[in-house]
Design a protein around this motif. Structure first.
Motif, PDB file in Angstrom:
ATOM      1  N   THR A  93      18.843  -9.042   0.350  1.00 53.15           N
ATOM      2  CA  THR A  93      17.732  -8.093   0.271  1.00 53.15           C
ATOM      3  C   THR A  93      17.899  -7.125   1.427  1.00 53.15           C
ATOM      4  O   THR A  93      18.431  -7.484   2.482  1.00 53.15           O
ATOM      5  CB  THR A  93      16.364  -8.785   0.355  1.00 53.15           C
ATOM      6  N   PHE A  94      17.440  -5.907   1.221  1.00 52.31           N
ATOM      7  CA  PHE A  94      17.608  -4.854   2.221  1.00 52.31           C
ATOM      8  C   PHE A  94      16.280  -4.496   2.870  1.00 52.31           C
ATOM      9  O   PHE A  94      15.225  -4.546   2.233  1.00 52.31           O
ATOM     10  CB  PHE A  94      18.198  -3.604   1.572  1.00 52.31           C
ATOM     11  N   ASN A  95      16.367  -4.132   4.133  1.00 56.72           N
ATOM     12  CA  ASN A  95      15.238  -3.547   4.854  1.00 56.72           C
ATOM     13  C   ASN A  95      15.586  -2.088   5.153  1.00 56.72           C
ATOM     14  O   ASN A  95      16.690  -1.805   5.628  1.00 56.72           O
ATOM     15  CB  ASN A  95      14.975  -4.282   6.163  1.00 56.72           C
ATOM     16  N   ILE A  96      14.668  -1.191   4.855  1.00 57.73           N
ATOM     17  CA  ILE A  96      14.886   0.233   5.104  1.00 57.73           C
ATOM     18  C   ILE A  96      14.049   0.653   6.307  1.00 57.73           C
ATOM     19  O   ILE A  96      12.837   0.438   6.339  1.00 57.73           O
ATOM     20  CB  ILE A  96      14.505   1.079   3.880  1.00 57.73           C
ATOM     21  N   THR A  97      14.707   1.236   7.297  1.00 62.44           N
ATOM     22  CA  THR A  97      14.023   1.725   8.494  1.00 62.44           C
ATOM     23  C   THR A  97      13.880   3.240   8.418  1.00 62.44           C
ATOM     24  O   THR A  97      14.873   3.954   8.235  1.00 62.44           O
ATOM     25  CB  THR A  97      14.806   1.347   9.764  1.00 62.44           C
ATOM     26  N   VAL A  98      12.657   3.709   8.518  1.00 63.74           N
ATOM     27  CA  VAL A  98      12.361   5.147   8.519  1.00 63.74           C
ATOM     28  C   VAL A  98      11.965   5.523   9.940  1.00 63.74           C
ATOM     29  O   VAL A  98      10.973   5.015  10.466  1.00 63.74           O
ATOM     30  CB  VAL A  98      11.225   5.494   7.536  1.00 63.74           C
ATOM     31  N   SER A  99      12.743   6.366  10.563  1.00 66.57           N
ATOM     32  CA  SER A  99      12.486   6.711  11.963  1.00 66.57           C
ATOM     33  C   SER A  99      12.382   8.221  12.149  1.00 66.57           C
ATOM     34  O   SER A  99      12.739   9.000  11.266  1.00 66.57           O
ATOM     35  CB  SER A  99      13.598   6.151  12.854  1.00 66.57           C
ATOM     36  N   ASN A 100      11.895   8.585  13.331  1.00 68.32           N
ATOM     37  CA  ASN A 100      11.713   9.995  13.702  1.00 68.32           C
ATOM     38  C   ASN A 100      10.701  10.695  12.788  1.00 68.32           C
ATOM     39  O   ASN A 100      10.891  11.851  12.416  1.00 68.32           O
ATOM     40  CB  ASN A 100      13.058  10.733  13.685  1.00 68.32           C
ATOM     41  N   MET A 101       9.639   9.986  12.441  1.00 65.87           N
ATOM     42  CA  MET A 101       8.595  10.578  11.597  1.00 65.87           C
ATOM     43  C   MET A 101       7.675  11.450  12.452  1.00 65.87           C
ATOM     44  O   MET A 101       7.185  11.002  13.493  1.00 65.87           O
ATOM     45  CB  MET A 101       7.785   9.490  10.898  1.00 65.87           C
ATOM     46  N   PRO A 102       7.386  12.684  12.012  1.00 68.95           N
ATOM     47  CA  PRO A 102       6.474  13.556  12.762  1.00 68.95           C
ATOM     48  C   PRO A 102       5.022  13.336  12.339  1.00 68.95           C
ATOM     49  O   PRO A 102       4.744  12.703  11.316  1.00 68.95           O
ATOM     50  CB  PRO A 102       6.944  14.953  12.351  1.00 68.95           C
ATOM     51  N   ASP A 103       4.095  13.871  13.114  1.00 64.55           N
ATOM     52  CA  ASP A 103       2.670  13.730  12.804  1.00 64.55           C
ATOM     53  C   ASP A 103       2.263  14.528  11.573  1.00 64.55           C
ATOM     54  O   ASP A 103       1.303  14.169  10.886  1.00 64.55           O
ATOM     55  CB  ASP A 103       1.820  14.205  13.993  1.00 64.55           C
ATOM     56  N   GLU A 104       2.977  15.621  11.304  1.00 62.36           N
ATOM     57  CA  GLU A 104       2.528  16.566  10.269  1.00 62.36           C
ATOM     58  C   GLU A 104       2.859  16.135   8.841  1.00 62.36           C
ATOM     59  O   GLU A 104       2.412  16.775   7.890  1.00 62.36           O
ATOM     60  CB  GLU A 104       3.152  17.951  10.519  1.00 62.36           C
ATOM     61  N   LEU A 105       3.639  15.083   8.673  1.00 63.32           N
ATOM     62  CA  LEU A 105       4.096  14.694   7.339  1.00 63.32           C
ATOM     63  C   LEU A 105       3.757  13.234   7.053  1.00 63.32           C
ATOM     64  O   LEU A 105       3.674  12.417   7.962  1.00 63.32           O
ATOM     65  CB  LEU A 105       5.615  14.879   7.221  1.00 63.32           C
ATOM     66  N   TYR A 106       3.576  12.935   5.789  1.00 63.31           N
ATOM     67  CA  TYR A 106       3.474  11.538   5.381  1.00 63.31           C
ATOM     68  C   TYR A 106       4.471  11.275   4.263  1.00 63.31           C
ATOM     69  O   TYR A 106       4.970  12.209   3.611  1.00 63.31           O
ATOM     70  CB  TYR A 106       2.049  11.165   4.963  1.00 63.31           C
ATOM     71  N   ILE A 107       4.773  10.008   4.034  1.00 65.62           N
ATOM     72  CA  ILE A 107       5.851   9.632   3.119  1.00 65.62           C
ATOM     73  C   ILE A 107       5.325   8.674   2.065  1.00 65.62           C
ATOM     74  O   ILE A 107       4.538   7.768   2.366  1.00 65.62           O
ATOM     75  CB  ILE A 107       7.010   8.974   3.898  1.00 65.62           C
ATOM     76  N   ILE A 108       5.773   8.893   0.831  1.00 67.99           N
ATOM     77  CA  ILE A 108       5.413   8.008  -0.276  1.00 67.99           C
ATOM     78  C   ILE A 108       6.683   7.341  -0.799  1.00 67.99           C
ATOM     79  O   ILE A 108       7.655   8.007  -1.150  1.00 67.99           O
ATOM     80  CB  ILE A 108       4.737   8.780  -1.418  1.00 67.99           C
ATOM     81  N   ASP A 109       6.673   6.032  -0.836  1.00 70.69           N
ATOM     82  CA  ASP A 109       7.741   5.277  -1.493  1.00 70.69           C
ATOM     83  C   ASP A 109       7.417   5.269  -2.987  1.00 70.69           C
ATOM     84  O   ASP A 109       6.499   4.580  -3.422  1.00 70.69           O
ATOM     85  CB  ASP A 109       7.792   3.861  -0.933  1.00 70.69           C
ATOM     86  N   THR A 110       8.159   6.030  -3.763  1.00 70.94           N
ATOM     87  CA  THR A 110       7.818   6.183  -5.182  1.00 70.94           C
ATOM     88  C   THR A 110       8.046   4.899  -5.983  1.00 70.94           C
ATOM     89  O   THR A 110       7.520   4.765  -7.086  1.00 70.94           O
ATOM     90  CB  THR A 110       8.628   7.326  -5.817  1.00 70.94           C
ATOM     91  N   SER A 111       8.818   3.964  -5.436  1.00 77.59           N
ATOM     92  CA  SER A 111       9.058   2.711  -6.165  1.00 77.59           C
ATOM     93  C   SER A 111       7.861   1.761  -6.072  1.00 77.59           C
ATOM     94  O   SER A 111       7.657   0.916  -6.946  1.00 77.59           O
ATOM     95  CB  SER A 111      10.313   2.011  -5.645  1.00 77.59           C
TER      96      SER A 111
END
Length: 217
Positions: free
Chosen positions: A53-71
């Motif tokens: 199984t994989f772990n995905i690391t999301v780094s360097n996220m700014p305050d102005e944006l948000y992220i949606i995992d579509t899965s």
């Protein structure tokens, strides 16, 4: 008449919002695109019980944006967690995951920036004992897509090993044949070769003898 008035006020309320949604300033959009491009997606894996199984690391996220995992539909951002890095768990090998990156800016709310994470396929057969001696074969690689039954997998690996063995045997036969030809050629012409060696040695001795006499005089 009342219905018409209600529709009129409804349009008044909706029109300004619609204008805001489509009038994302070019400079703001360019800045959001740059921020999104700086977000880094990386992954590692946990291997157990002949699967990963994989772990995905999301780094360097700014305050102005948000992220949606579509899965999964999960939403995350630095603004809500206070962290510029988030680790996501439990992703499957050989799958392509999409992440939508959206500005909080109401004027650019309809703008979606997308990134993909392609996870490699995992070969659950790569540790099979039949791969001993065939580690370089594609079907015995850890990160490769193998859609075969175990029986078919074993069959193809054995065919590969047998073909390699045949190639090695042919190569040895060619080398042995070459050496045999050299030996046979030497035996057939050994008198000529021996005489040639004697003549060359004799000439060399004569030349050295004359040189020594010349030096003495």
């Amino acid at each position: 008449m009342i219905v018409i008035k209600k529709l009129f006020w409804l349009l008044i309320l909706l029109v300004p919002f619609s204008i805001k949604a489509v009038n994302c300033d070019y400079q703001d959009l360019s800045r959001y695109q740059q921020l999104a491009s700086n977000i880094n997606f990386s992954y590692d894996y946990i291997e157990a019980n002949n699967s990963v199984t994989f772990n995905i690391t999301v780094s360097n996220m700014p305050d102005e944006l948000y992220i949606i995992d579509t899965s999964t539909g999960n939403v995350f951002s630095k603004a809500t967690t206070g962290l510029s890095e988030t680790i996501l768990y439990g992703y499957q090998a050989g799958t392509n995951y999409r992440f939508d990156i959206i500005p909080y800016d109401e004027y650019c709310y309809g703008t979606t920036l997308t990134k993909y994470v392609n996870l490699p396929a995992y070969n659950s057969y790569y540790l099979d004992s039949v791969c001993n001696g065939a580690e370089s074969f594609s079907l015995c690689q850890k990160w490769t897509n193998v859609n075969l039954s175990h029986e078919e997998f074993v069959k193809q690996v054995n065919e590969y090993k047998n073909s390699n063995k045949q190639i090695e045997n042919n190569s040895e036969d060619i080398q042995n044949d070459f050496l045999n030809k050299i030996i046979v050629g030497f035996l057939d012409n050994y008198v000529i070769i021996l005489v040639s060696i004697i003549v060359v040695c004799t000439i060399g001795i004569i030349i050295l003898s004359k040189k020594d006499k010349f030096n003495l005089t």
